[in-house]
Write a protein that holds these residues in place. Structure first.
Motif, short mmCIF file in Angstrom:
data_model
loop_
_atom_site.label_atom_id
_atom_site.label_comp_id
_atom_site.label_asym_id
_atom_site.label_seq_id
_atom_site.Cartn_x
_atom_site.Cartn_y
_atom_site.Cartn_z
N TYR A 28 -0.53 -1.19 -4.72
CA TYR A 28 0.51 -1.61 -5.66
C TYR A 28 0.02 -2.85 -6.40
O TYR A 28 -0.23 -3.89 -5.79
N TRP A 59 0.82 -1.21 0.00
CA TRP A 59 0.00 0.00 0.00
C TRP A 59 0.86 1.27 0.00
O TRP A 59 1.86 1.36 0.73
N TYR A 60 0.43 2.23 -0.81
CA TYR A 60 1.06 3.54 -0.88
C TYR A 60 -0.01 4.61 -0.71
O TYR A 60 -1.21 4.31 -0.78
N LEU A 75 -3.32 3.99 -2.57
CA LEU A 75 -2.97 3.36 -3.83
C LEU A 75 -2.48 1.94 -3.55
O LEU A 75 -1.56 1.74 -2.75
N TYR A 118 -0.78 1.04 -10.14
CA TYR A 118 -1.50 1.12 -8.87
C TYR A 118 -3.01 1.08 -9.14
O TYR A 118 -3.47 1.40 -10.24
#
Length: 480
Positions: free
Chosen positions: A395, A380-381, A393, A422
Motif C-alpha cells: 500500500y 501489505w495486501y 502489493l 500499490y
C-alpha cells in the motif's frame, strides 16, 4: 501461529513462473511445490476444496514497518517514534551485506534494494522475504543493477518548476505525515493551495512525496514558479504537454529481467475448474470475453441480486463471460451492471454454475468489502491473478484524478475518482500477458479477510491502481 487458506493453484504456467523468478517473493510458503503428497499435482490440480494450514505471513503487522516472517534482521529501519524510515547504520549495512552476500545496497525510502545472487537465504528453501529490517525489500541481480534499475515511482519531467523558497502556508493549519494518507478535508486544502499556482489534473500522494500532474490545458509555467512543499509534503510536478502521461513515462524497467514470463507467455492458468475437483469456481479463475482474458473477482450480493465482480475493460463491447476461454470453455455469466469510472463489471452467474468465495486460491476467504478508512491502517495486501499466482502489493498511497466531466479549476477533491496506489512485488511487471491477465483479481488484506479493491492497471515499473470500494458498499453490495 498459523492460519487457514484456500486451495492451491498448480497450473503449469504458475509453477513455471515461480520456479523461474528466484528474485521474487510470491507471498507464499512454497509448500505446494515441495510436498506433492499433501498437495495437488499438475495432473490433478484440484482434487477437493483443500484447506491448508500454513504459517502466518507476518511476525508483526503495522500501518508501516511490518516484519515478514522471513525477515531475520536484528533491527528495524522504521522509527516508530518519528513515524518515518531511517538510514541503516554502517554496522546494520554490513549485516545486510554479509547476510545476503550483497555487493550493493541502496536505501531509497521506503525500499531497500539489495543486489545479490542469493535473494533466498539457505535456510528458507528458495523463499524470498518481503521485508529486510522492516523495510520493503527489492532483490535484483548484478546485471539489473548495471542496467540502471530505479526503485520508486517514475521520474517527473518538470522539476525545474519547483521553488524551495515559496512559503508553505498550510503548515500554519496542519502538517501531513509523508507515510500517512491525508484525510479528504486535508486533500481538499492541499488542492486549494496548489490551485493558487497551477491547474491540477491529478494528485498522487505516493509515499513519501506528492506528485502533481499538471492539467493538459496549454497553460505555461515559469521555472521555479510552483511550491516544492505543501502541508509538509515534498512536491514534484509532471507536465504532460512535454512528454507522455506521468505513470506511463519512461523509467528503468530493468527488473523485467527478474520478473518476465517471456519464455512462457500466452494463457496463464487455463484449467477448467468446472470439470476438475469439486467443479466449483472461485476468486482467481480465468475468465474471458470476446477479446481479452482476465481474472474473476469475488461473489457479492445486494438484496436478492447475486453477482461476481470482473474487470469492466476486459469485457468492453460484450456481456457474456466464459471460463476458462470462449473457444472450448463454458458460458458462466452475463454482465448486468457496470461501474465505468471504477472499472467494475458485475455479472450474474448462469444457474448451472457454482461459485463460492471459499474456493479462492492460496489465500484467506474474503469475507467483507473494505471502505477507504479501513484500508489506511494496513501496509501489505495480496492479489492472486490467473497469470501470476499470489503476489504481494505494498500500500503506497492514494491518487485523486480529475473526472472526465469535471472542470479541473472548479471541482472539489471529493468529486474526483479516488484510487489506491500499490507497488507490486511480484511478476506483474513482466510480459504484457501477465500484466493484463491479473486485471479484475481481488486485492485482499490477509489478517482482515477483507477486499480492498480489484486489480485495474499496472505501470511498467510496478505501481498499480485500484478504485476504492466505497461506492460499491454505498450501493448496497457486500461479500456473499
Amino acid at each position: 501461529m498459523s492460519n487457514i487458506v484456500g486451495r492451491t493453484r498448480s497450473s503449469p504456467w504458475i509453477r513455471d513462473l515461480r520456479l523461474t523468478t528466484p528474485y521474487v517473493s510470491f507471498f507464499h510458503n512454497g509448500s505446494c511445490w515441495t510436498n506433492l503428497h499433501s498437495h495437488p499435482t499438475p495432473r490433478d490440480p484440484l482434487i477437493s476444496p483443500l484447506r491448508i494450514e500454513q504459517e502466518r505471513t507476518w511476525i508483526s503487522e503495522e500501518a508501516r514497518g511490518s516484519r515478514h516472517r522471513l525477515d531475520l534482521a536484528p533491527f528495524s529501519l522504521w522509527d516508530m517514534d518519528a513515524k518515518d524510515y531511517r538510514e541503516p547504520s554502517l554496522t546494520e549495512a554490513k549485516w545486510i551485506s554479509t547476510t545476503y552476500k550483497s555487493r550493493v545496497i541502496e536505501f531509497i525510502a521506503p525500499f531497500i534494494v539489495i543486489t545479490t545472487e542469493h535473494a533466498a537465504l539457505p535456510e528458507h528453501n528458495g523463499l524470498v522475504t518481503l521485508t529486510v529490517a522492516c523495510a520493503p525489500a527489492i532483490f535484483i541481480s548484478k546485471q539489473t543493477e548495471q542496467d540502471g534499475f530505479h526503485a520508486g515511482p517514475p521520474w517527473c519531467n518538470a522539476l525545474r518548476l519547483c521553488n524551495p523558497h515559496l512559503n508553505d502556508s498550510l503548515l500554519q493549519v496542519f502538517r501531513s505525515c509523508p507515510y500517512n494518507e491525508p484525510t479528504a478535508e486535508e486533500a481538499q486544502m492541499i488542492l486549494d493551495e496548489l490551485r493558487k499556482y497551477c491547474a491540477v489534473y491529478a494528485m498522487n500522494f505516493v509515499f513519501p512525496k506528492l506528485v502533481i500532474e499538471l492539467a493538459n490545458n496549454g497553460r505555461e509555467y515559469k521555472d521555479r514558479s510552483l511550491p516544492s512543499r505543501v502541508a509538509g509534503w515534498h512536491v514534484e510536478y509532471h507536465y504532460q504537454l512535454s512528454g507522455t502521461p506521468y505513470w506511463e513515462s519512461t523509467v528503468s524497467i530493468g527488473r523485467n529481467r527478474e520478473t518476465s514470463a517471456a519464455n512462457n507467455t500466452g494463457k496463464g492458468d487455463d484449467t477448467n475448474y468446472l470439470v476438475t475437483g469439486n467443479r466449483m469456481l472461485g476468486p482467481g479463475v480465468r475468465v474471458e470475453g470476446s477479446r481479452l482474458a482476465s481474472t474473476a473477482g469475488v461473489r457479492v450480493r445486494n438484496g436478492t441480486k447475486v453477482r461476481i465482480t470482473l474487470a469492466a475493460h476486459s469485457f468492453e463491447g460484450c456481456t457474456r463471460v466464459f471460463h476458462p476461454n470462449g473457444d472450448s470453455g463454458d458460458l458462466i455469466a452475463e454482465i448486468k451492471e457496470r461501474y465505468v469510472d471504477e472499472d467494475w463489471a458485475l455479472a450474474e452467474l448462469t444457474p448451472s454454475v457454482a461459485f463460492n468465495n471459499s474456493q479462492i486460491f492460496d489465500s484467506p476467504t474474503p469475507q467483507r468489502l473494505l471502505s477507504s478508512n479501513e484500508m489506511k491502517g494496513r501496509e501489505w495486501y495480496m492479489c492472486d491473478g490467473m497469470t501470476t499466482g499470489k503476489v504481494a502489493l505494498l500500500y503506497s498511497g492514494c491518487r485523486y484524478v480529475e473526472s472526465a466531466e469535471s472542470d479541473c479549476e472548479m471541482t472539489w477533491a471529493s468529486q474526483w475518482t479516488p484510487s489506491t496506489i500499490y507497488y507490486a512485488i511480484g511478476p506483474a511487471t513482466g510480459a504484457s500477458e501477465v500484466r493484463e491477465g491479473i486485471c479484475g483479481a481481488a486485492i485482499i488484506q490477509e489478517t482482515a479477510n477483507g477486499v480492498g479493491g480489484f486489480f485495474r492497471w499496472i505501470s511498467n515499473n510496478g505501481y498499480c491502481f485500484s478504485s476504492r470500494l466505497d461506492r460499491l458498499i454505498q450501493d448496497g453490495w457486500s461479500c456473499y
